[in-house]
Write a protein that holds these residues in place. Structure first.
Motif, PDB file in Angstrom:
ATOM      1  N   GLU A 116       0.843  -1.200   0.000  1.00  0.00           N
ATOM      2  CA  GLU A 116       0.000   0.000   0.000  1.00  0.00           C
ATOM      3  C   GLU A 116       0.873   1.243   0.000  1.00  0.00           C
ATOM      4  O   GLU A 116       0.633   2.212   0.729  1.00  0.00           O
ATOM      5  N   ALA A 117       1.888   1.216  -0.848  1.00  0.00           N
ATOM      6  CA  ALA A 117       2.830   2.331  -0.972  1.00  0.00           C
ATOM      7  C   ALA A 117       2.531   3.113  -2.245  1.00  0.00           C
ATOM      8  O   ALA A 117       2.102   2.547  -3.255  1.00  0.00           O
ATOM      9  N   GLU A 118       2.767   4.428  -2.202  1.00  0.00           N
ATOM     10  CA  GLU A 118       2.482   5.265  -3.358  1.00  0.00           C
ATOM     11  C   GLU A 118       3.646   5.310  -4.341  1.00  0.00           C
ATOM     12  O   GLU A 118       3.454   5.595  -5.524  1.00  0.00           O
ATOM     13  N   HIS A 119       4.855   5.067  -3.835  1.00  0.00           N
ATOM     14  CA  HIS A 119       6.023   5.095  -4.719  1.00  0.00           C
ATOM     15  C   HIS A 119       7.109   4.194  -4.146  1.00  0.00           C
ATOM     16  O   HIS A 119       6.980   3.660  -3.033  1.00  0.00           O
ATOM     17  N   ARG A 120       8.191   4.024  -4.907  1.00  0.00           N
ATOM     18  CA  ARG A 120       9.254   3.091  -4.535  1.00  0.00           C
ATOM     19  C   ARG A 120       9.909   3.448  -3.209  1.00  0.00           C
ATOM     20  O   ARG A 120      10.191   2.569  -2.391  1.00  0.00           O
ATOM     21  N   THR A 121      10.153   4.739  -2.988  1.00  0.00           N
ATOM     22  CA  THR A 121      10.818   5.167  -1.752  1.00  0.00           C
ATOM     23  C   THR A 121       9.991   4.794  -0.535  1.00  0.00           C
ATOM     24  O   THR A 121      10.514   4.304   0.470  1.00  0.00           O
ATOM     25  N   GLN A 122       8.675   4.989  -0.643  1.00  0.00           N
ATOM     26  CA  GLN A 122       7.795   4.633   0.474  1.00  0.00           C
ATOM     27  C   GLN A 122       7.781   3.118   0.665  1.00  0.00           C
ATOM     28  O   GLN A 122       7.773   2.622   1.796  1.00  0.00           O
ATOM     29  N   ALA A 123       7.796   2.357  -0.445  1.00  0.00           N
ATOM     30  CA  ALA A 123       7.813   0.899  -0.346  1.00  0.00           C
ATOM     31  C   ALA A 123       9.066   0.421   0.365  1.00  0.00           C
ATOM     32  O   ALA A 123       9.016  -0.482   1.205  1.00  0.00           O
ATOM     33  N   VAL A 124      10.204   1.020   0.046  1.00  0.00           N
ATOM     34  CA  VAL A 124      11.459   0.651   0.701  1.00  0.00           C
ATOM     35  C   VAL A 124      11.372   0.952   2.199  1.00  0.00           C
ATOM     36  O   VAL A 124      11.781   0.133   3.033  1.00  0.00           O
ATOM     37  N   ALA A 125      10.831   2.120   2.542  1.00  0.00           N
ATOM     38  CA  ALA A 125      10.714   2.497   3.953  1.00  0.00           C
ATOM     39  C   ALA A 125       9.817   1.512   4.707  1.00  0.00           C
ATOM     40  O   ALA A 125      10.137   1.080   5.826  1.00  0.00           O
ATOM     41  N   ILE A 126       8.704   1.121   4.090  1.00  0.00           N
ATOM     42  CA  ILE A 126       7.791   0.155   4.709  1.00  0.00           C
ATOM     43  C   ILE A 126       8.481  -1.197   4.843  1.00  0.00           C
ATOM     44  O   ILE A 126       8.377  -1.879   5.874  1.00  0.00           O
ATOM     45  N   GLY A 127       9.210  -1.586   3.802  1.00  0.00           N
ATOM     46  CA  GLY A 127       9.919  -2.864   3.832  1.00  0.00           C
ATOM     47  C   GLY A 127      10.926  -2.947   4.959  1.00  0.00           C
ATOM     48  O   GLY A 127      11.047  -3.973   5.644  1.00  0.00           O
ATOM     49  N   ILE A 128      11.643  -1.867   5.163  1.00  0.00           N
ATOM     50  CA  ILE A 128      12.624  -1.825   6.259  1.00  0.00           C
ATOM     51  C   ILE A 128      11.927  -1.855   7.605  1.00  0.00           C
ATOM     52  O   ILE A 128      12.322  -2.588   8.528  1.00  0.00           O
ATOM     53  N   ARG A 129      10.852  -1.078   7.718  1.00  0.00           N
ATOM     54  CA  ARG A 129      10.130  -0.996   8.989  1.00  0.00           C
ATOM     55  C   ARG A 129       9.509  -2.342   9.356  1.00  0.00           C
ATOM     56  O   ARG A 129       9.487  -2.721  10.523  1.00  0.00           O
ATOM     57  N   GLN A 130       9.054  -3.089   8.358  1.00  0.00           N
ATOM     58  CA  GLN A 130       8.440  -4.390   8.610  1.00  0.00           C
ATOM     59  C   GLN A 130       9.457  -5.535   8.598  1.00  0.00           C
ATOM     60  O   GLN A 130       9.090  -6.704   8.652  1.00  0.00           O
ATOM     61  N   ALA A 131      10.734  -5.174   8.494  1.00  0.00           N
ATOM     62  CA  ALA A 131      11.833  -6.156   8.500  1.00  0.00           C
ATOM     63  C   ALA A 131      11.732  -7.142   7.323  1.00  0.00           C
ATOM     64  O   ALA A 131      12.185  -8.273   7.410  1.00  0.00           O
ATOM     65  N   LEU A 132      11.143  -6.677   6.214  1.00  0.00           N
ATOM     66  CA  LEU A 132      11.096  -7.494   4.996  1.00  0.00           C
ATOM     67  C   LEU A 132      12.442  -7.454   4.290  1.00  0.00           C
ATOM     68  O   LEU A 132      12.817  -8.392   3.585  1.00  0.00           O
ATOM     69  N   ILE A 133      13.127  -6.336   4.451  1.00  0.00           N
ATOM     70  CA  ILE A 133      14.467  -6.151   3.893  1.00  0.00           C
ATOM     71  C   ILE A 133      15.326  -5.483   4.957  1.00  0.00           C
ATOM     72  O   ILE A 133      14.833  -5.094   6.011  1.00  0.00           O
ATOM     73  N   ARG A 134      16.612  -5.353   4.673  1.00  0.00           N
ATOM     74  CA  ARG A 134      17.501  -4.724   5.664  1.00  0.00           C
ATOM     75  C   ARG A 134      17.975  -3.361   5.202  1.00  0.00           C
ATOM     76  O   ARG A 134      17.894  -3.023   4.049  1.00  0.00           O
TER      77      ARG A 134
END
Length: 221
Positions: free
Chosen positions: A203-221
């Protein structure tokens, strides 16, 4: 793509090509023996790791892979994700222990088409294999209650597949779509489609937000 075959398959019918992947040689031998007893099935290769399975699928293009859920290095779920992304016509049947039922949802998201328990008899395994090759998903009846509970469970933002997490990590590392496509040997259009799915699931509007969500949810590092 081969269709599911019944027990009375004729010699003229094209046989289902199968690859088996398990890190234990004795398990691979048992799978080969069980599957080899059926005239409509031929085992075209064996792999002892997820990496080996991905490599063999690219070379031999089997109809189906019987994949151990846990293997050293690249596990079966990650390998299923790579195969589903790169060879969507190849079905993956996860070969799992009952205690690994927490992998069901991750494997489903990765693109697995079926789940069969390791203590199943030969007829059940063969039936599951024919079913997924015929285009129908298969879940071992003993796993079905847990599977249905997981389906009913709310999944905020969706869960990324192994390939989607890999791409999101590369975006976080600053790679462009073209760089991702070159490194993963995918078309740019395929990468764009994966990015679109990532944005939708998170539910991200752009790539930067997706990366931030991914880091926050520990999906990526």
């Amino acid at each position: 793509m081969s269709t599911g075959q019944g027990p009375q398959a004729t010699p003229e019918a094209r046989r289902i090509s199968c690859l088996v992947a398990d890190d234990h040689a004795i398990v691979r031998e048992g799978l080969r023996r069980v599957l080899g007893q059926n005239d409509d099935i031929v085992v075209v290769g064996e792999a002892s790791s997820g990496e080996g399975a991905v490599e063999l699928v690219a070379r031999r293009r089997p109809d189906v892979v019987v994949m151990d859920a846990r293997m050293p290095g690249m596990g079966g779920v990650a390998a299923a994700g790579r195969i589903a992304a790169d060879h969507p016509d190849v079905r993956v049947l996860m070969f799992t222990a009952h205690s690994e039922q927490e992998l069901l949802w991750e494997a489903l998201d990765a693109g697995a088409k079926g789940f069969v328990l390791k203590d199943s008899d030969g007829a059940s395994l063969v039936g599951a294999l024919r079913q997924v090759v015929g285009g129908e998903p298969y879940v071992d009846p003993r796993l079905a209650p847990d599977f249905l509970r997981q389906l009913a469970r709310p999944r905020p933002g969706g869960i990324l597949s192994a390939r989607e997490r890999e791409i999101l990590q590369m975006l976080a590392d600053g790679h462009s779509n073209r760089e991702v496509s070159e490194r993963l040997v995918l078309s740019v259009e395929t990468v764009k489609t994966h990015v679109k799915h990532i944005l939708a699931k998170l539910e991200a509007e752009h790539r930067t937000q997706a990366v931030a969500i991914g880091i926050r949810q520990a999906l990526i590092r």
